[in-house]
Design an enzyme around this catalytic site. Structure first.
Site, PDB file in Angstrom:
ATOM      1  N   GLU A  94      54.176  45.119  41.125  1.00 38.25           N
ATOM      2  CA  GLU A  94      54.462  44.931  39.707  1.00 38.25           C
ATOM      3  C   GLU A  94      53.376  45.553  38.837  1.00 38.25           C
ATOM      4  O   GLU A  94      52.200  45.572  39.206  1.00 38.25           O
ATOM      5  CB  GLU A  94      54.608  43.431  39.403  1.00 38.25           C
ATOM      6  CG  GLU A  94      55.736  42.817  40.224  1.00 38.25           C
ATOM      7  CD  GLU A  94      56.038  41.357  39.929  1.00 38.25           C
ATOM      8  OE1 GLU A  94      57.121  40.894  40.318  1.00 38.25           O
ATOM      9  OE2 GLU A  94      55.204  40.662  39.312  1.00 38.25           O
ATOM     10  N   CYS A 121      46.406  31.520  42.486  1.00 38.91           N
ATOM     11  CA  CYS A 121      46.959  32.833  42.153  1.00 38.91           C
ATOM     12  C   CYS A 121      48.244  33.101  42.939  1.00 38.91           C
ATOM     13  O   CYS A 121      48.260  32.965  44.169  1.00 38.91           O
ATOM     14  CB  CYS A 121      45.913  33.898  42.476  1.00 38.91           C
ATOM     15  SG  CYS A 121      46.535  35.588  42.388  1.00 38.91           S
ATOM     16  N   GLY A 167      46.519  42.339  43.868  1.00 39.15           N
ATOM     17  CA  GLY A 167      45.530  42.895  44.782  1.00 39.15           C
ATOM     18  C   GLY A 167      44.087  42.774  44.333  1.00 39.15           C
ATOM     19  O   GLY A 167      43.796  42.525  43.169  1.00 39.15           O
ATOM     20  N   GLU A 168      43.200  42.926  45.303  1.00 38.42           N
ATOM     21  CA  GLU A 168      41.753  42.951  45.045  1.00 38.42           C
ATOM     22  C   GLU A 168      41.338  44.430  45.077  1.00 38.42           C
ATOM     23  O   GLU A 168      41.244  45.039  46.142  1.00 38.42           O
ATOM     24  CB  GLU A 168      41.032  42.144  46.132  1.00 38.42           C
ATOM     25  CG  GLU A 168      39.532  42.356  46.224  1.00 38.42           C
ATOM     26  CD  GLU A 168      38.782  42.257  44.895  1.00 38.42           C
ATOM     27  OE1 GLU A 168      38.856  41.212  44.234  1.00 38.42           O
ATOM     28  OE2 GLU A 168      38.118  43.247  44.508  1.00 38.42           O
ATOM     29  N   SER A 199      38.689  44.616  37.981  1.00 37.36           N
ATOM     30  CA  SER A 199      38.409  43.179  38.071  1.00 37.36           C
ATOM     31  C   SER A 199      38.300  42.785  39.542  1.00 37.36           C
ATOM     32  O   SER A 199      39.194  43.078  40.334  1.00 37.36           O
ATOM     33  CB  SER A 199      39.535  42.386  37.395  1.00 37.36           C
ATOM     34  OG  SER A 199      39.348  41.002  37.612  1.00 37.36           O
ATOM     35  N   LEU A 222      34.800  34.660  38.095  1.00 36.80           N
ATOM     36  CA  LEU A 222      33.821  33.653  38.518  1.00 36.80           C
ATOM     37  C   LEU A 222      34.522  32.311  38.780  1.00 36.80           C
ATOM     38  O   LEU A 222      34.453  31.762  39.867  1.00 36.80           O
ATOM     39  CB  LEU A 222      32.721  33.519  37.457  1.00 36.80           C
ATOM     40  CG  LEU A 222      31.485  32.748  37.897  1.00 36.80           C
ATOM     41  CD1 LEU A 222      30.789  33.418  39.065  1.00 36.80           C
ATOM     42  CD2 LEU A 222      30.513  32.579  36.725  1.00 36.80           C
ATOM     43  N   HIS A 223      35.149  31.773  37.754  1.00 35.14           N
ATOM     44  CA  HIS A 223      36.021  30.592  37.865  1.00 35.14           C
ATOM     45  C   HIS A 223      35.347  29.266  38.213  1.00 35.14           C
ATOM     46  O   HIS A 223      35.990  28.222  38.181  1.00 35.14           O
ATOM     47  CB  HIS A 223      37.174  30.826  38.853  1.00 35.14           C
ATOM     48  CG  HIS A 223      38.023  32.015  38.528  1.00 35.14           C
ATOM     49  ND1 HIS A 223      38.342  32.381  37.247  1.00 35.14           N
ATOM     50  CD2 HIS A 223      38.616  32.936  39.326  1.00 35.14           C
ATOM     51  CE1 HIS A 223      39.097  33.470  37.268  1.00 35.14           C
ATOM     52  NE2 HIS A 223      39.269  33.837  38.510  1.00 35.14           N
ATOM     53  N   ASN A 298      47.960  30.090  34.379  1.00 33.92           N
ATOM     54  CA  ASN A 298      49.400  30.359  34.273  1.00 33.92           C
ATOM     55  C   ASN A 298      50.099  29.800  35.498  1.00 33.92           C
ATOM     56  O   ASN A 298      49.805  30.199  36.620  1.00 33.92           O
ATOM     57  CB  ASN A 298      49.646  31.866  34.165  1.00 33.92           C
ATOM     58  CG  ASN A 298      49.100  32.406  32.865  1.00 33.92           C
ATOM     59  OD1 ASN A 298      49.421  31.921  31.783  1.00 33.92           O
ATOM     60  ND2 ASN A 298      48.231  33.400  32.965  1.00 33.92           N
TER      61      ASN A 298
END
Ligand code: SAH
Ligand code: SF4
Length: 366
Positions: A94, A121, A167-168, A199, A222-223, A298
């Site tokens: 996407e 996620c 993805g990372e 990111s 970071l989160h 989200n």
């Protein structure tokens, strides 16, 4: 697309020059072809009229550029657009376009799924199938441009590109760096490096490599303000804990001569959103070259987390701002079409067995 035919599209200028030299042509053919592809959106070599007829035929046979098929295009009530693209073998990725006054941000995917397994996620829940090629990453930009049309005087509506889709990106280092090269090339997408953002969940060795190989803008997920919590929310933290990650970030700013990095912090109700979390986060970031982006969580089916209440997010933001940290709350965009941060799921056949930690928020918090 493992189709080598697509590779012309993802080749940075120098590699494209080498390709032409390799087939007995002059290196300047690369410039001509790049102008066609990126300047005019022409991907059929047959239409590249300043190339000789024989070369046009040769390229059409040897390297036709095939863009992935667009499976669906959805537009949100707020103008956000989401494309679902066929990545072959039943896999779907996407891409999202987010229009704002004076700018348009394209959010691209770098992998089919993701192996990092962050439990909040949707992409992480899907698991990982494979890396995208540079061509597949750049194809997302071309397809979006084609669909969106140019603005007045041929200006592209896409002013910024962020690797914040599926993805990372730093786990697909080579292709992402190649794609970044094309995005910032004056002969291709012409974006300034400050308008291309990678990111990452925190792959420290790759952050160090990125500084010498690309120098685009960096955002870090970071989160959590301490290792115990971050180990659970962002499992890669078990390999590269916060102190190591932030040291790499400050070194990145220094090495690339940029102003700052962006620190991303998802607001999860009752998990990481207390005043104490805010104070600890402030002590990590105070006086550092970072701006803070709070992302209201989200939701998606089976997530096992809830979004922090607006007043909790506001309190958190005020505490950070009062500590002198530039803090903005990211506006939620495109959530009615599941296009908001962390909601991209595509279609992914998971090919890895969850290498990092538990898959579901429920397992962690109940
Ligand atoms: N893999 C990269 C890019 C991910 S998307 C990374 O993790 O940095 C960009 C941001 O959205 C990241 O900070 C990611 O952690 C965050 N995100 C993931 N799931 C989310 C969700 N459900 N709600 C809000 N943000 C989410
Ligand atoms: Fe992967 Fe980023 Fe999602 Fe974590 S937040 S699972 S790194 S896409």
């Amino acid at each position: 697309m493992n189709d080598p035919a697509l590779s012309l599209l993802g080749l940075p200028r120098r590699d494209l020059e080498q390709f032409f030299v390799g087939i007995g042509e002059k290196p300047f053919r690369a410039r001509q072809v790049m102008k066609w592809i990126y300047g005019r959106g022409v991907t059929d070599p047959g239409q590249m009229t300043d190339l000789g007829l024989a070369l046009r035929h040769d390229l059409a046979a040897r390297a036709p550029i095939r863009l992935p098929a667009v499976l669906t295009t959805q537009e949100s009530a707020d103008g956000t657009v989401k494309w679902r693209l066929d990545a072959g073998s039943g896999q779907v990725i996407e891409t999202v376009f987010i229009p704002e006054p004076g700018r348009g941000t394209l959010c691209v995917s770098s992998q089919v799924g993701c192996a990092m397994n962050c439990p909040f996620c949707a992409t992480g829940h899907q698991g990982f199938n494979r890396n995208l090629s540079a061509a597949e990453i750049i194809a997302q930009v071309l397809l979006a441009r084609r669909d969106l049309g140019d603005l007045d005087e041929g200006r592209s509506p896409i002013t910024n590109v962020v690797f914040m889709g599926m993805g990372e990106p730093l786990a697909n280092f080579r292709s992402v760096v190649q794609a970044c090269d094309i995005l910032v090339d004056d002969l291709a997408c012409k974006l300034s490096r400050r308008r291309v953002t990678v990111s990452t969940s925190g792959l420290v060795p790759q952050i160090k490599r990125l500084a010498s190989e690309s120098r685009v803008a960096l955002a870090v997920s970071l989160h959590a303000p301490d290792d115990e919590l971050r180990n659970r929310l962002v499992p890669i933290n078990r390999m590269h804990p916060i102190a190591e990650l932030l040291a790499a970030c400050w070194a990145y700013v220094e090495a690339t001569n940029t102003r700052e990095i962006t620190v991303e912090y998802v607001m999860l109700d009752g998990v990481n959103d207390s005043p104490e979390h805010a104070r600890r986060l402030a002590s990590l970031l105070r006086g550092r070259p970072a701006k803070l982006n709070l992302i209201p969580f989200n939701p998606f089916a089976g997530a096992g987390f809830r979004r922090s209440a607006p007043e909790v997010i506001e309190r958190f933001r005020n505490l950070l701002s009062a500590s002198g940290i530039v803090t903005v709350t990211r506006r939620t965009r495109g959530d009615d079409i599941a296009a908001a941060c962390g909601q991209l799921a595509g279609q992914v056949d998971n090919r890895v067995r969850t290498p990092l930690g538990s898959r579901h928020g429920e397992d962690l918090w109940n």
